[in-house]
Design a protein around this motif. Structure first.
Motif, PDB file in Angstrom:
ATOM      1  N   GLN A 334      23.930  68.072  29.100  1.00 48.32           N
ATOM      2  CA  GLN A 334      23.746  66.676  28.715  1.00 48.32           C
ATOM      3  C   GLN A 334      23.512  66.538  27.216  1.00 48.32           C
ATOM      4  O   GLN A 334      24.098  65.679  26.550  1.00 48.32           O
ATOM      5  CB  GLN A 334      22.570  66.088  29.494  1.00 48.32           C
ATOM      6  CG  GLN A 334      22.262  64.631  29.187  1.00 48.32           C
ATOM      7  CD  GLN A 334      21.079  64.129  29.989  1.00 48.32           C
ATOM      8  OE1 GLN A 334      20.217  64.907  30.405  1.00 48.32           O
ATOM      9  NE2 GLN A 334      21.022  62.835  30.225  1.00 48.32           N
ATOM     10  N   GLU A 340      25.548  61.508  30.268  1.00 51.61           N
ATOM     11  CA  GLU A 340      24.427  61.230  31.160  1.00 51.61           C
ATOM     12  C   GLU A 340      24.607  62.034  32.448  1.00 51.61           C
ATOM     13  O   GLU A 340      25.729  62.392  32.824  1.00 51.61           O
ATOM     14  CB  GLU A 340      24.363  59.733  31.482  1.00 51.61           C
ATOM     15  CG  GLU A 340      24.166  58.842  30.254  1.00 51.61           C
ATOM     16  CD  GLU A 340      22.878  59.130  29.525  1.00 51.61           C
ATOM     17  OE1 GLU A 340      21.890  59.491  30.183  1.00 51.61           O
ATOM     18  OE2 GLU A 340      22.857  59.000  28.291  1.00 51.61           O
ATOM     19  N   ARG A 342      23.357  62.026  36.594  1.00 53.76           N
ATOM     20  CA  ARG A 342      22.688  61.299  37.665  1.00 53.76           C
ATOM     21  C   ARG A 342      22.809  62.103  38.964  1.00 53.76           C
ATOM     22  O   ARG A 342      23.829  62.740  39.212  1.00 53.76           O
ATOM     23  CB  ARG A 342      23.314  59.914  37.849  1.00 53.76           C
ATOM     24  CG  ARG A 342      22.458  58.978  38.698  1.00 53.76           C
ATOM     25  CD  ARG A 342      22.927  57.549  38.625  1.00 53.76           C
ATOM     26  NE  ARG A 342      24.064  57.281  39.496  1.00 53.76           N
ATOM     27  CZ  ARG A 342      25.189  56.737  39.099  1.00 53.76           C
ATOM     28  NH1 ARG A 342      25.355  56.407  37.831  1.00 53.76           N
ATOM     29  NH2 ARG A 342      26.173  56.509  39.941  1.00 53.76           N
ATOM     30  N   TYR A 343      21.750  62.064  39.763  1.00 52.60           N
ATOM     31  CA  TYR A 343      21.730  62.792  41.025  1.00 52.60           C
ATOM     32  C   TYR A 343      21.726  61.790  42.172  1.00 52.60           C
ATOM     33  O   TYR A 343      20.968  60.820  42.150  1.00 52.60           O
ATOM     34  CB  TYR A 343      20.503  63.696  41.119  1.00 52.60           C
ATOM     35  CG  TYR A 343      20.453  64.747  40.033  1.00 52.60           C
ATOM     36  CD1 TYR A 343      21.002  66.011  40.237  1.00 52.60           C
ATOM     37  CD2 TYR A 343      19.867  64.474  38.802  1.00 52.60           C
ATOM     38  CE1 TYR A 343      20.958  66.979  39.249  1.00 52.60           C
ATOM     39  CE2 TYR A 343      19.824  65.427  37.800  1.00 52.60           C
ATOM     40  CZ  TYR A 343      20.377  66.678  38.021  1.00 52.60           C
ATOM     41  OH  TYR A 343      20.336  67.629  37.029  1.00 52.60           O
ATOM     42  N   GLU A 344      22.564  62.037  43.170  1.00 50.66           N
ATOM     43  CA  GLU A 344      22.618  61.180  44.353  1.00 50.66           C
ATOM     44  C   GLU A 344      22.371  62.030  45.591  1.00 50.66           C
ATOM     45  O   GLU A 344      23.053  63.033  45.799  1.00 50.66           O
ATOM     46  CB  GLU A 344      23.973  60.482  44.449  1.00 50.66           C
ATOM     47  CG  GLU A 344      24.208  59.446  43.356  1.00 50.66           C
ATOM     48  CD  GLU A 344      25.519  58.698  43.552  1.00 50.66           C
ATOM     49  OE1 GLU A 344      26.313  59.113  44.426  1.00 50.66           O
ATOM     50  OE2 GLU A 344      25.737  57.704  42.840  1.00 50.66           O
ATOM     51  N   THR A 382      29.278  59.750  32.529  1.00 48.34           N
ATOM     52  CA  THR A 382      28.182  60.126  33.423  1.00 48.34           C
ATOM     53  C   THR A 382      28.670  61.159  34.438  1.00 48.34           C
ATOM     54  O   THR A 382      29.679  60.958  35.105  1.00 48.34           O
ATOM     55  CB  THR A 382      27.638  58.895  34.176  1.00 48.34           C
ATOM     56  OG1 THR A 382      27.137  57.948  33.217  1.00 48.34           O
ATOM     57  CG2 THR A 382      26.512  59.303  35.100  1.00 48.34           C
ATOM     58  N   ILE A 384      27.864  62.782  37.927  1.00 48.62           N
ATOM     59  CA  ILE A 384      27.102  62.431  39.122  1.00 48.62           C
ATOM     60  C   ILE A 384      27.100  63.640  40.052  1.00 48.62           C
ATOM     61  O   ILE A 384      28.146  64.083  40.500  1.00 48.62           O
ATOM     62  CB  ILE A 384      27.691  61.205  39.825  1.00 48.62           C
ATOM     63  CG1 ILE A 384      27.768  60.020  38.861  1.00 48.62           C
ATOM     64  CG2 ILE A 384      26.853  60.836  41.050  1.00 48.62           C
ATOM     65  CD1 ILE A 384      28.558  58.850  39.386  1.00 48.62           C
TER      66      ILE A 384
END
Length: 387
Positions: A334, A340, A342-344, A382, A384
């Motif tokens: 990063q 960016e 992001r964690y899902e 981003t 993910i």
């Protein structure tokens, strides 16, 4: 042996076709690491490899085979400029694959899906020599390869830009008025500076260094946010201090790395040469070469042996991971690629070993996820990470 040979040849072919389960990957790599004689079997297999699956190239196949052969040998430390510059990132991630497969196999029996990738219209370039310099009067100068504005003298100190780095030349002045400058790197940037006393500092991405334009008095003090590698010029009776929020690193002349990013759990000081004294709150420890001191914001200082190669790998031009959790890996990517993350969902716990050159595009660096069966997608800038 023929049945065993057939079995492992099938596993190897499945590995190249990206059809191995984590359990099969672990079995294959365990077999190759058990005994040096297994290398002979692998070499015999090489002549009978089938055609690569759709999406694979012979070049990719050769790189994977090379890394599988290396898996049975002791790891050797090779200077970055001799080995890693000409090697694609995907070819240096064997240990990351092995670790992720082994850990996943020992934590769950379910088979993970192959990552689903969302194609992007552009790749993200790696970082480079980029920074901004804030002068004593508040003016800011952008430092990169496209801007070459002259930098005015700071008091009696000349500021010289040489090949992507700064040099502060205080001359013989001993009573010059002290003013402060700040060198700051953005995400995706790094920079090198020579301070007025001859100390060399390399700043990693998303970092800043506040320093006087001349060192007068009984000590030399700078303020660091982020990460920096220091080669401190020796001066008797004039210690060099690096302030890190509520911590201080004090030396006379030495080589050390300090990592003090606000989004990292620990502040870490790693000593390569000389001696340093580290103070955090009311605690003080002294380090010998090869040791590291770390602490949390409100915790005690913990000292122990350091992986010095890992600590300064960023300065040498590559990422190095030694049992690094996925979140640690992604924070480094990063900062360097200015993206960016992001964690899902509940992302599986993984640990990674291996090296990735810092001069490759983001898509190459992300092979560490793709080859470890960690599903991810890209949306704009981003990354993910999916369940």
């Amino acid at each position: 042996m023929s049945k065993e040979k057939d079995h492992y040849q099938q596993l190897l072919q499945r590995f190249l076709d990206n059809n191995c389960t984590p359990a099969e990957t672990a079995e294959l790599l365990d077999f190759l690491q058990q005994d040096a004689s297994n290398r002979v079997l692998l070499e015999e297999m090489n002549a009978s490899f089938g055609r690569p699956a759709t999406g694979h190239t012979s070049s990719w196949q050769d790189r994977v085979k090379e890394k599988l052969l290396l898996a049975t040998q002791p790891v050797k430390v090779v200077p970055f400029y001799k080995k890693w510059l000409p090697v694609a990132a995907a070819a240096v991630l064997l240990l990351a694959i092995a670790t992720a497969g082994w850990q996943y196999y020992h934590t769950t029996k379910n088979t993970r899906p192959v990552p689903t990738l969302v194609e992007t219209h552009r790749d993200v370039l790696p970082g480079g020599n980029k920074a901004s310099l804030t002068l004593a009067n508040g003016a800011t100068i952008i430092l990169d390869s496209t801007v070459n504005d002259a930098i005015p003298s700071q008091g009696t100190t000349k500021v010289i830009r040489i090949n992507g780095q700064l040099k502060y030349d205080a001359g013989q002045a001993t009573n010059a008025a002290v003013v402060y400058n700040t060198l700051a790197t953005p995400r995706g940037g790094q920079f090198k500076i020579e301070l007025p006393d001859g100390t060399l500092v390399w700043l990693n991405a998303a970092s800043s260094l506040r320093f006087p334009t001349a060192f007068n008095g009984k000590e030399r003090t700078v303020i660091l946010n982020g990460e920096g590698y220091f080669e401190v010029a020796h001066r008797d009776n004039m210690p060099f201090k690096v302030q890190l929020g509520n911590g201080i690193v004090e030396v006379l002349g030495t080589h050390f790395n300090v990592m003090a990013y606000p989004n990292e759990a620990n502040v870490k000081t790693t000593l390569l040469e000389g001696a340093v004294k580290v103070t955090h709150q009311s605690q003080t420890v002294r380090l010998a070469p090869g040791q590291q001191a770390s602490w949390e914001a409100d915790g005690n200082i913990v000292t122990g042996p350091a992986d010095t190669e890992e600590a300064v790998s960023w300065k040498e031009g590559y990422f190095q991971f030694n049992r690094a959790p996925l979140a640690d890996v992604m924070r480094q990517l990063q900062r360097w690629y200015n993206v960016e993350v992001r964690y899902e969902g509940n992302v599986a716990k993984r640990e990674f070993w291996g090296k990735i050159p810092r001069n490759v595009k983001l898509s190459e660096a992300l092979k560490i996820l793709e080859l470890s069966n960690i599903p991810y997608s890209m949306r704009g800038d981003t990354i993910i990470i999916h369940h």
